[in-house]
Design a protein around this motif. Structure first.
Motif: not given
Length: 190
Positions: A65-86, A88-93
């Motif tokens: 999460l990104a914060y500007d002071g105490d206010e949350v202003v952004g999000w990025a999802a990040v995890a090991p690929r093995s724990e995501t649908t990527f 086994k994705a057919r369209k993303i090698p």
């Protein structure tokens, strides 16, 4: 503006970024790529938020999460690929057998856009993956050739955003989003 990026362990802030206005709504909660599609379809209404609450309570957090002071202003999802649908994705090698991490959703709150927060989020996701011993991090942005991307589909990021963070294209994909091809980009963290 001093943006700070931290692990997404505060559920209320994650809810601010990816949760619905109404608790019974069936919005993404950034689960579409994180969990198998059967489980994703089975979680409805408040169950989706409860699933994310559990993710926030465990290490590693489900993103940053990104914060500007105490206010949350952004999000990025990040995890090991093995724990995501990527994994086994057919369209993303899968380009090799390295235990890559994936960053697949970058969101900035309305009123805070066009201030460089997405760049902070990508950098924060990279540092988060590095802190968890990831050898490489991947992203699957659109190659929009500097054309405008519809905001509802801009969550995957653009090629330019990831190039500025040092990622390089390693493979085309068969995935298309909002009329733009997606590319597999990587950054070596070793």
């Amino acid at each position: 503006m001093a943006i700070e990026v931290r692990p997404a362990s505060e559920f209320s802030d994650v809810r601010t970024m990816v949760g619905p206005k109404r608790p019974d709504a069936n919005v993404c909660w950034c689960l579409s790529y994180r969990i198998p599609s059967k489980l994703n379809r089975s979680l409805v209404g408040p169950e989706r938020g409860e699933y994310v609450r559990e993710l926030c309570a465990h290490e590693p957090a489900p993103g940053v999460l990104a914060y500007d002071g105490d206010e949350v202003v952004g999000w990025a999802a990040v995890a090991p690929r093995s724990e995501t649908t990527f994994a086994k994705a057919r369209k993303i090698p899968i380009v090799d057998d390295q235990p890559a991490w994936s960053v697949w959703c970058v969101r900035v709150r309305p009123g805070h856009r066009k201030k460089g927060i997405s760049h902070h989020l990508v950098s924060g996701a990279v540092e988060f993956a590095r802190a968890h011993d990831a050898p490489v991090i991947e992203a699957y942005p659109v190659d929009n050739k500097d054309e405008k991307v519809d905001l509802t589909m801009a969550y995957v990021g653009t090629r330019g955003l990831f190039e500025k963070a040092g990622f390089r294209e390693v493979s085309p994909t068969d995935s298309v989003l909002a009329g733009f091809p997606r590319v597999l980009m990587r950054l070596d963290l070793s």
